[in-house]
Motif scaffolding. Structure first.
Motif, PDB file in Angstrom:
ATOM      1  N   UNK A 140       0.919  -1.433  -0.110  1.00 32.13           N
ATOM      2  CA  UNK A 140       0.154  -0.005   0.147  1.00 32.13           C
ATOM      3  C   UNK A 140       0.919   1.305  -0.048  1.00 32.13           C
ATOM      4  N   UNK A 141       0.264   2.273  -0.532  1.00 33.68           N
ATOM      5  CA  UNK A 141       1.095   3.599  -0.835  1.00 33.68           C
ATOM      6  C   UNK A 141       1.582   3.955   0.474  1.00 33.68           C
ATOM      7  N   UNK A 142       0.614   3.924   1.730  1.00 31.35           N
ATOM      8  CA  UNK A 142       1.053   4.679   2.844  1.00 31.35           C
ATOM      9  C   UNK A 142       2.352   3.732   3.785  1.00 31.35           C
ATOM     10  N   UNK A 143       2.660   2.559   3.442  1.00 33.29           N
ATOM     11  CA  UNK A 143       3.640   1.474   4.010  1.00 33.29           C
ATOM     12  C   UNK A 143       4.887   2.137   3.582  1.00 33.29           C
ATOM     13  N   UNK A 144       5.723   2.383   4.528  1.00 29.71           N
ATOM     14  CA  UNK A 144       7.070   3.085   4.418  1.00 29.71           C
ATOM     15  C   UNK A 144       8.032   1.639   4.449  1.00 29.71           C
ATOM     16  N   UNK A 145       8.691   1.703   3.278  1.00 26.39           N
ATOM     17  CA  UNK A 145       9.956   0.581   3.421  1.00 26.39           C
ATOM     18  C   UNK A 145      11.400   1.332   3.794  1.00 26.39           C
ATOM     19  N   UNK A 146      11.361   2.440   3.928  1.00 23.59           N
ATOM     20  CA  UNK A 146      12.813   2.995   4.235  1.00 23.59           C
ATOM     21  C   UNK A 146      13.500   2.496   5.183  1.00 23.59           C
ATOM     22  N   UNK A 147      12.992   2.202   6.314  1.00 30.27           N
ATOM     23  CA  UNK A 147      13.867   1.744   7.563  1.00 30.27           C
ATOM     24  C   UNK A 147      14.485   0.397   6.935  1.00 30.27           C
ATOM     25  N   UNK A 148      13.558  -0.664   6.575  1.00 24.35           N
ATOM     26  CA  UNK A 148      14.211  -2.077   6.319  1.00 24.35           C
ATOM     27  C   UNK A 148      15.043  -1.995   5.298  1.00 24.35           C
ATOM     28  N   UNK A 149      14.751  -1.092   4.378  1.00 26.61           N
ATOM     29  CA  UNK A 149      15.753  -1.052   3.248  1.00 26.61           C
ATOM     30  C   UNK A 149      17.166  -0.464   3.720  1.00 26.61           C
ATOM     31  N   UNK A 150      17.046   0.547   4.582  1.00 18.59           N
ATOM     32  CA  UNK A 150      18.524   1.121   4.901  1.00 18.59           C
ATOM     33  C   UNK A 150      19.074   0.208   5.757  1.00 18.59           C
ATOM     34  N   UNK A 151      18.478  -0.683   6.607  1.00 22.66           N
ATOM     35  CA  UNK A 151      19.221  -1.558   7.484  1.00 22.66           C
ATOM     36  C   UNK A 151      19.806  -2.638   6.601  1.00 22.66           C
ATOM     37  N   UNK A 152      18.863  -3.381   5.670  1.00 30.08           N
ATOM     38  CA  UNK A 152      19.418  -4.225   4.690  1.00 30.08           C
ATOM     39  C   UNK A 152      20.475  -3.910   3.963  1.00 30.08           C
ATOM     40  N   UNK A 153      20.527  -2.719   3.490  1.00 32.83           N
ATOM     41  CA  UNK A 153      21.585  -1.981   2.547  1.00 32.83           C
ATOM     42  C   UNK A 153      23.150  -1.884   3.660  1.00 32.83           C
ATOM     43  N   UNK A 154      22.642  -1.515   4.650  1.00 33.51           N
ATOM     44  CA  UNK A 154      23.850  -1.421   5.612  1.00 33.51           C
ATOM     45  C   UNK A 154      24.574  -2.701   5.953  1.00 33.51           C
ATOM     46  N   UNK A 155      23.788  -3.943   6.083  1.00 38.35           N
ATOM     47  CA  UNK A 155      24.188  -5.176   6.373  1.00 38.35           C
ATOM     48  C   UNK A 155      24.796  -5.687   5.263  1.00 38.35           C
ATOM     49  N   UNK A 156      24.201  -5.494   3.954  1.00 35.45           N
ATOM     50  CA  UNK A 156      24.883  -5.850   2.674  1.00 35.45           C
ATOM     51  C   UNK A 156      26.365  -5.373   2.726  1.00 35.45           C
ATOM     52  N   UNK A 157      26.600  -3.967   2.987  1.00 34.76           N
ATOM     53  CA  UNK A 157      27.792  -3.324   2.771  1.00 34.76           C
ATOM     54  C   UNK A 157      28.842  -4.142   3.814  1.00 34.76           C
ATOM     55  N   UNK A 158      28.295  -4.013   5.058  1.00 35.31           N
ATOM     56  CA  UNK A 158      29.230  -4.866   6.134  1.00 35.31           C
ATOM     57  C   UNK A 158      29.487  -6.104   5.703  1.00 35.31           C
ATOM     58  N   UNK A 159      28.653  -7.155   5.328  1.00 31.16           N
ATOM     59  CA  UNK A 159      28.744  -8.548   4.964  1.00 31.16           C
ATOM     60  C   UNK A 159      29.598  -8.541   3.605  1.00 31.16           C
ATOM     61  N   UNK A 160      29.318  -7.852   2.675  1.00 33.84           N
ATOM     62  CA  UNK A 160      30.200  -8.292   1.466  1.00 33.84           C
ATOM     63  C   UNK A 160      31.445  -7.320   1.575  1.00 33.84           C
ATOM     64  N   UNK A 161      31.563  -6.219   2.211  1.00 34.19           N
ATOM     65  CA  UNK A 161      32.874  -5.542   2.104  1.00 34.19           C
ATOM     66  C   UNK A 161      33.804  -5.892   3.187  1.00 34.19           C
ATOM     67  N   UNK A 162      33.305  -6.222   4.431  1.00 35.59           N
ATOM     68  CA  UNK A 162      34.230  -6.664   5.669  1.00 35.59           C
ATOM     69  C   UNK A 162      34.015  -8.108   6.000  1.00 35.59           C
ATOM     70  N   UNK A 163      32.918  -8.748   6.112  1.00 30.68           N
ATOM     71  CA  UNK A 163      32.832 -10.057   6.820  1.00 30.68           C
ATOM     72  C   UNK A 163      33.183 -10.938   5.784  1.00 30.68           C
ATOM     73  N   UNK A 164      33.175 -10.763   4.519  1.00 32.52           N
ATOM     74  CA  UNK A 164      33.451 -11.771   3.467  1.00 32.52           C
ATOM     75  C   UNK A 164      35.218 -12.025   3.549  1.00 32.52           C
ATOM     76  N   UNK A 165      35.606 -11.075   4.219  1.00 32.87           N
ATOM     77  CA  UNK A 165      37.073 -11.458   4.482  1.00 32.87           C
ATOM     78  C   UNK A 165      37.339 -12.396   5.080  1.00 32.87           C
ATOM     79  N   UNK A 166      36.780 -12.894   6.094  1.00 30.00           N
ATOM     80  CA  UNK A 166      36.789 -13.738   7.169  1.00 30.00           C
ATOM     81  C   UNK A 166      35.879 -14.850   6.778  1.00 30.00           C
ATOM     82  N   UNK A 167      35.404 -15.152   5.726  1.00 32.33           N
ATOM     83  CA  UNK A 167      34.704 -16.406   5.260  1.00 32.33           C
ATOM     84  C   UNK A 167      35.664 -17.628   5.443  1.00 32.33           C
ATOM     85  N   UNK A 168      35.000 -18.549   5.711  1.00 31.83           N
ATOM     86  CA  UNK A 168      35.599 -20.148   6.061  1.00 31.83           C
ATOM     87  C   UNK A 168      36.569 -20.201   4.959  1.00 31.83           C
ATOM     88  N   UNK A 169      37.595 -20.984   5.014  1.00 30.94           N
ATOM     89  CA  UNK A 169      38.682 -21.204   4.187  1.00 30.94           C
ATOM     90  C   UNK A 169      38.240 -23.029   3.595  1.00 30.94           C
TER      91      UNK A 169
END
Length: 335
Positions: free
Chosen positions: A218-247
């Motif tokens: 619906x038009x009145x439903x704001x998705x801004x907060x979950x999108x921002x949180x998912x975007x921040x997590x994406x950057x942290x996971x892809x940019x930082x945590x990926x370095x420590x992935x299991x070998x």
């Protein structure tokens, strides 16, 4: 899957099958995307790309696993947008990062995309939420659906190698190794999926509800907060945590090593050479690192690959959703 695991015939058939499934999904999308679901499609795709870079160790096995993301995307978007999004992730991984063979791309889309989104989601996930969406039901549906979907996907890999005549991976031994290790991986992915969907449901239950009902937000439903949180997590996971992935090798590589004594089988023939040449020309960061990084690799290369891949996925998945939505709207107005 790498190209060496399948024959050109099996690769061609599964590529045609996956393309047909993607065309079917595109045709079946009605108005569930809407203007508010398109950015969710973009960010969720980026999140899955980044999350797939994180291999987690399976204790006591010497193996690792990563999420597939099909059920997670279906829970956020609905089955048809989810298939197109996971296909986008796999195409970007294949072409730009040489992750998975080009000849095997159809197999990978079928095993990781078609099975969870078009089979498991409607037949298992949705029925488990039939009495209403609650956090406990969402958790149960996520874990059961991911486990069954991953078991079918792993069995699909075994069948595809069997039909391809890969004698180095005899059916009985290979299947007895593939299924248990992917059961363990499935449990972990199921918990991750349940956590993400539960978080989104707690923040904006309308997102999960609209996907389950295949309705636009619906038009009145704001998705801004979950999108921002998912975007921040994406950057942290892809940019930082990926370095420590299991070998440790992932579940497929682990099963191959136990069965054939190696994680890399050789493939010969003009079709395989052509596929390898195309990937060599398109992959600007093979194995998620700089081309000259060497065997040791570089942390900064992995960071750049994670962020670049997530950004590409976000752009292409969002563009696909936007184009489909606009075309559907235009057709609806002219009929």
């Amino acid at each position: 899957m790498a190209d060496a695991l399948i024959s050109p015939a099996v690769g061609g058939v599964l590529l045609a099958t996956s393309a047909a499934a993607a065309a079917y999904a595109t045709a079946k999308i009605k108005n569930e995307l809407g203007d508010k679901k398109i950015p969710i499609m973009a960010v969720a795709g980026a999140f899955v790309f980044a999350a797939q870079m994180i291999n987690f160790t399976i204790p006591g096995t010497g193996s690792s696993g990563h999420i597939g993301g099909g059920i997670l995307l279906a829970g956020l978007l609905g089955p048809f947008p989810a298939l197109l999004t996971i296909a986008t992730v796999l195409v970007i991984q294949c072409l730009f990062f040489a992750d998975g063979g080009l000849l095997a791309l159809g197999c990978n889309i079928f095993n990781m995309g078609v099975i969870p989104t078009l089979l498991i989601y409607p037949l298992i996930f949705k029925p488990l939420l039939k009495k209403g969406i609650t956090t406990s039901r969402l958790t149960l549906a996520s874990i059961i659906s991911v486990v069954i979907g991953l078991q079918l996907g792993a069995f699909g890999v075994v069948l595809e190698t069997l039909i391809s005549g890969i004698t180095a991976l005899p059916f009985s031994v290979f299947v007895l190794l593939m299924q248990p290790i992917h059961l363990a991986i499935g449990v972990v992915e199921g918990i991750i999926t349940a956590s993400v969907l539960g978080f989104v449901y707690a923040m904006r239950p309308e997102i999960i509800q609209s996907s389950e009902q295949r309705l636009p937000l619906a038009a009145e439903v704001s998705v801004k907060k979950p999108l921002i949180v998912l975007a921040v997590i994406t950057v942290l996971v892809g940019g930082i945590l990926s370095i420590f992935a299991s070998a440790y090798p992932d579940g497929l590589e682990w099963a191959m090593a136990k069965t054939a004594g190696t994680t890399e089988l050789e493939a010969e023939g003009p079709v395989f050479r052509s596929a390898e040449a195309i990937q060599g020309a398109t992959a600007f960061m093979p194995n998620y690192d700089f081309p000259n990084a060497g065997e040791e690799g570089s942390g900064i290369g992995t960071t750049v690959a994670g962020i670049a891949g997530a950004a590409l996925t976000c752009l292409l998945a969002g563009a696909a959703g936007f184009i489909i939505h606009r075309v559907k709207n235009r057709n609806a107005k002219t009929t």
